[in-house]
Scaffold this motif. Structure first.
Motif, PDB file in Angstrom:
ATOM      1  N   GLU A 162      -5.955  -1.370  -0.543  1.00 49.81           N
ATOM      2  CA  GLU A 162      -6.449  -0.881   1.055  1.00 49.81           C
ATOM      3  C   GLU A 162      -7.581  -1.475   1.500  1.00 49.81           C
ATOM      4  O   GLU A 162      -7.682  -2.000   2.659  1.00 49.81           O
ATOM      5  CB  GLU A 162      -6.372   0.603   1.167  1.00 49.81           C
ATOM      6  CG  GLU A 162      -5.160   1.255   0.762  1.00 49.81           C
ATOM      7  CD  GLU A 162      -3.989   0.879   1.791  1.00 49.81           C
ATOM      8  OE1 GLU A 162      -4.004   1.420   2.879  1.00 49.81           O
ATOM      9  OE2 GLU A 162      -3.245   0.205   1.391  1.00 49.81           O
ATOM     10  N   VAL A 163      -8.741  -1.601   0.703  1.00 53.50           N
ATOM     11  CA  VAL A 163      -9.941  -2.181   1.079  1.00 53.50           C
ATOM     12  C   VAL A 163      -9.671  -3.643   1.627  1.00 53.50           C
ATOM     13  O   VAL A 163     -10.339  -4.129   2.563  1.00 53.50           O
ATOM     14  CB  VAL A 163     -11.167  -2.089  -0.041  1.00 53.50           C
ATOM     15  CG1 VAL A 163     -12.041  -3.055   0.415  1.00 53.50           C
ATOM     16  CG2 VAL A 163     -11.364  -0.792  -0.355  1.00 53.50           C
ATOM     17  N   GLY A 201       0.830  -1.160  -0.097  1.00 49.53           N
ATOM     18  CA  GLY A 201       0.152   0.075   0.067  1.00 49.53           C
ATOM     19  C   GLY A 201       0.752   1.262  -0.037  1.00 49.53           C
ATOM     20  O   GLY A 201       0.627   2.309  -0.488  1.00 49.53           O
ATOM     21  N   ILE A 202       1.919   1.161   0.998  1.00 49.74           N
ATOM     22  CA  ILE A 202       2.741   2.225   0.689  1.00 49.74           C
ATOM     23  C   ILE A 202       3.571   2.773  -0.606  1.00 49.74           C
ATOM     24  O   ILE A 202       3.567   3.729  -1.064  1.00 49.74           O
ATOM     25  CB  ILE A 202       3.796   2.153   2.003  1.00 49.74           C
ATOM     26  CG1 ILE A 202       3.260   2.366   3.435  1.00 49.74           C
ATOM     27  CG2 ILE A 202       5.049   3.344   1.622  1.00 49.74           C
ATOM     28  CD1 ILE A 202       4.233   1.992   4.440  1.00 49.74           C
ATOM     29  N   PRO A 248      -9.538   2.123   5.447  1.00 54.06           N
ATOM     30  CA  PRO A 248     -10.763   2.752   4.649  1.00 54.06           C
ATOM     31  C   PRO A 248     -11.911   3.078   5.435  1.00 54.06           C
ATOM     32  O   PRO A 248     -12.864   3.960   5.195  1.00 54.06           O
ATOM     33  CB  PRO A 248     -11.178   1.715   3.747  1.00 54.06           C
ATOM     34  CG  PRO A 248     -10.005   0.998   3.519  1.00 54.06           C
ATOM     35  CD  PRO A 248      -9.022   1.056   4.831  1.00 54.06           C
ATOM     36  N   HIS A 249     -11.861   2.231   6.667  1.00 55.56           N
ATOM     37  CA  HIS A 249     -13.128   2.480   7.749  1.00 55.56           C
ATOM     38  C   HIS A 249     -13.228   3.779   8.222  1.00 55.56           C
ATOM     39  O   HIS A 249     -14.125   4.139   8.849  1.00 55.56           O
ATOM     40  CB  HIS A 249     -13.058   1.383   8.513  1.00 55.56           C
ATOM     41  CG  HIS A 249     -13.237  -0.224   8.196  1.00 55.56           C
ATOM     42  ND1 HIS A 249     -12.115  -0.945   7.755  1.00 55.56           N
ATOM     43  CD2 HIS A 249     -14.477  -0.801   7.801  1.00 55.56           C
ATOM     44  CE1 HIS A 249     -12.651  -2.096   7.267  1.00 55.56           C
ATOM     45  NE2 HIS A 249     -13.801  -1.946   7.271  1.00 55.56           N
ATOM     46  N   LEU A 250     -11.803   4.677   8.310  1.00 55.03           N
ATOM     47  CA  LEU A 250     -11.961   5.859   8.742  1.00 55.03           C
ATOM     48  C   LEU A 250     -12.947   6.662   8.076  1.00 55.03           C
ATOM     49  O   LEU A 250     -13.627   7.542   8.778  1.00 55.03           O
ATOM     50  CB  LEU A 250     -10.928   6.500   8.668  1.00 55.03           C
ATOM     51  CG  LEU A 250      -9.657   5.933   9.714  1.00 55.03           C
ATOM     52  CD1 LEU A 250      -8.213   6.721   9.642  1.00 55.03           C
ATOM     53  CD2 LEU A 250      -9.939   5.912  11.173  1.00 55.03           C
ATOM     54  N   GLY A 285      -3.201   5.067  -8.463  1.00 54.20           N
ATOM     55  CA  GLY A 285      -4.317   5.411  -7.353  1.00 54.20           C
ATOM     56  C   GLY A 285      -5.462   4.416  -7.098  1.00 54.20           C
ATOM     57  O   GLY A 285      -5.589   4.168  -5.816  1.00 54.20           O
ATOM     58  N   ILE A 286      -6.151   4.219  -8.296  1.00 52.88           N
ATOM     59  CA  ILE A 286      -7.219   3.118  -8.032  1.00 52.88           C
ATOM     60  C   ILE A 286      -6.904   1.827  -7.463  1.00 52.88           C
ATOM     61  O   ILE A 286      -7.503   1.190  -6.577  1.00 52.88           O
ATOM     62  CB  ILE A 286      -7.928   2.909  -9.621  1.00 52.88           C
ATOM     63  CG1 ILE A 286      -8.673   4.344  -9.865  1.00 52.88           C
ATOM     64  CG2 ILE A 286      -9.146   1.820  -9.321  1.00 52.88           C
ATOM     65  CD1 ILE A 286      -8.963   4.240 -11.328  1.00 52.88           C
ATOM     66  N   ALA A 287      -5.633   1.494  -7.890  1.00 56.80           N
ATOM     67  CA  ALA A 287      -4.991   0.005  -7.486  1.00 56.80           C
ATOM     68  C   ALA A 287      -4.689   0.371  -5.962  1.00 56.80           C
ATOM     69  O   ALA A 287      -4.810  -0.755  -5.237  1.00 56.80           O
ATOM     70  CB  ALA A 287      -3.775  -0.156  -8.040  1.00 56.80           C
ATOM     71  N   PHE A 288      -4.209   1.401  -5.371  1.00 59.14           N
ATOM     72  CA  PHE A 288      -3.972   1.584  -4.258  1.00 59.14           C
ATOM     73  C   PHE A 288      -5.063   1.756  -3.478  1.00 59.14           C
ATOM     74  O   PHE A 288      -5.578   0.701  -2.206  1.00 59.14           O
ATOM     75  CB  PHE A 288      -3.448   3.084  -3.705  1.00 59.14           C
ATOM     76  CG  PHE A 288      -3.464   3.458  -2.730  1.00 59.14           C
ATOM     77  CD1 PHE A 288      -2.507   2.999  -1.550  1.00 59.14           C
ATOM     78  CD2 PHE A 288      -4.315   4.452  -2.070  1.00 59.14           C
ATOM     79  CE1 PHE A 288      -2.658   3.235  -0.091  1.00 59.14           C
ATOM     80  CE2 PHE A 288      -4.241   4.693  -0.797  1.00 59.14           C
ATOM     81  CZ  PHE A 288      -3.282   4.466   0.217  1.00 59.14           C
TER      82      PHE A 288
END
Length: 463
Positions: free
Chosen positions: A252-253, A212-213, A262-264, A245-248
């Motif tokens: 993350e999900v 993700g980073i 993503p829950h934030l 960005g879409i891949a990120f």
């Protein structure tokens, strides 16, 4: 002096130390601007090359490290990350002072950019943990004012330093401020809080979302590079950055320990605060880049007059930020943000008549009102989003908000490049299109403000 007076003094001093430390990131970003020609002459390098390496390189490293730094802050402890950042500043300053060529100067700037990326989320998280809910808006208002003063004062301070001591001194200009911050933190330490157990580098790496980073860093870097390109290169970098960005987001999900949880964004106050910050920075940075071009080309205004115009906006923001924070504590983040958005919209409405402005002075009132609105909104949005999260995610929340702040500015520059094009002279219609786009961003921001914390709301993790 009684005990309560001593506690108050300690809290004020330690808070001042955090504000001073966090201000070094924007100060370092703008301080070098006036020194670039002298640096080019001093090391015999092309000005375009050193601008790209020392300015763009600093921005890339600073932006891509904000999110990971927030996550690391939660894992190892915010105070530890703060002191690590201060140490990196010292190392970066030493490298810049000793550098004989552009390569080591580049390493120095990247090191200082990484230091700033560590310090800002750590200081925001520490303020979230140690400032009572009833005073949190005021402190975040002071944070916004401090960052604005540092960014606006950087070029002036840099000019004086270069004139008095030469260009190398700009690389160590942060050290007196950092020394003061460290001294205050040593003399008036922060209240004790839970500190995570020490982790080995291997254990820390296993706790981080490395994929993700990497995706986040690559996406933001491509977008930043795109802002420096034109033609096919601009389009290719935009598309690549968007796809990454879409891949990120997709990654993350599914990630077990995401760098951006993503829950934030399921927390209304957090989602609203971060989106407000991004939208308002989209408009602010857009005006900072668009208006100088408009007045220099269409009105042949002097650079000094344009500089005063932009300075007025920064003054409005710096003045209003502490006021916004105080009102947030007394009323609610939602009400203060609505007032700020009303001021922002009032300033934008005046800019609808940009074609009739004969000089930068005609736009000063609009920019002053706009700056006041920014100050009110930044304080309320930052206080609300940080209060919305549990204390264990304060670092991540700070990293997300800092990244969104930069993302708004990056997108603004990209849209400006697409609408105004690479030519110096563009039609008045294109300038008017940008003003309308900024207005839309402010309207969307006002809609987001309805989701901030209202009077009587408390966060789940608030003390």
């Amino acid at each position: 002096m009684n005990a309560s007076d001593a506690d108050t003094r300690m809290h004020a001093a330690s808070t001042a130390a955090l504000l001073i430390a966090s201000a070094q990131a924007p100060l370092g970003s703008t301080l070098i601007a006036v020194a670039l020609p002298s640096i080019g002459i001093g090391i015999g390098a092309d000005l375009v090359l050193i601008t790209g390496l020392l300015v763009t390189g600093y921005l890339v490293v600073n932006v891509v490290c904000q999110g990971p730094a927030g996550k690391i802050s939660d894992l190892i402890g915010h105070s530890r990350l703060l002191w690590t950042g201060i140490g990196l500043y010292v190392i970066g300053a030493g490298l810049g002072l000793l550098a004989q060529g552009v390569s080591l100067l580049f390493v120095s700037r990247c090191t200082m950019a990484a230091a700033g990326a560590l310090v800002v989320p750590a200081t925001l998280a520490l303020m979230r943990l140690h400032v009572p809910t009833a005073r949190r808006g005021r402190i975040f208002g002071l944070f916004g004012a401090t960052m604005g003063i540092a960014a606006a004062g950087g070029p002036a301070l840099g000019g004086e330093i270069v004139s008095l001591f030469g260009w190398r001194a700009v690389f160590i200009a942060n050290l007196p401020f950092l020394a003061l911050s460290a001294l205050l933190l040593h003399r008036y330490p922060l209240p004790a809080s839970h500190i995570p157990a020490r982790r080995s580098l291997r254990a820390l790496a296993q706790s981080l979302d490395v994929v993700g980073i990497g995706l986040l860093a690559l996406s933001l870097a491509l977008l930043i590079v795109a802002s420096r390109l034109d033609g096919p290169g601009f389009i290719a970098a935009i598309l690549a950055g968007t796809l990454v960005g879409i891949a990120f987001v997709t990654w993350e999900v599914k990630a077990a320990a995401p760098v951006f949880d993503p829950h934030l964004f399921s927390l209304p106050a957090f989602a609203a605060g971060t989106l407000m910050i991004a939208l308002q920075n989209f408009a602010m940075y857009g005006l900072l880049y668009q208006l100088p071009q408009f007045f220099s080309v269409f009105r042949e205004a002097a650079p000094r007059d344009i500089g005063y115009l932009l300075f007025v906006m920064m003054i409005g923001m710096v003045v209003a930020a502490p006021v916004g924070g105080h009102l947030t504590d007394r009323i609610s983040a939602r009400c203060v943000a609505l007032l700020g958005c009303a001021l922002l919209l009032s300033g934008m409405v005046q800019l609808w008549h940009l074609a009739s402005f004969e000089s930068p002075q005609d736009a000063m009132l609009a920019l002053l009102i706009f700056g006041l609105g920014l100050g009110l909104c930044n304080a309320s949005a930052q206080a609300s989003l940080m209060s919305a999260v549990e204390s264990g995610q304060a670092g991540m929340a700070a990293g997300v908000s800092s990244t969104m702040r930069y993302l708004g500015g990056i997108l603004s520059i990209l849209v400006l490049g697409a609408v105004l094009g690479g030519d110096t002279i563009v039609s008045m219609t294109r300038h008017e299109v940008m003003i309308w786009l900024f207005t839309v961003a402010i309207v969307l921001s006002a809609l987001m403000s309805q989701r901030l914390l209202g009077a009587g709301n408390t966060a789940a993790g608030s003390p």
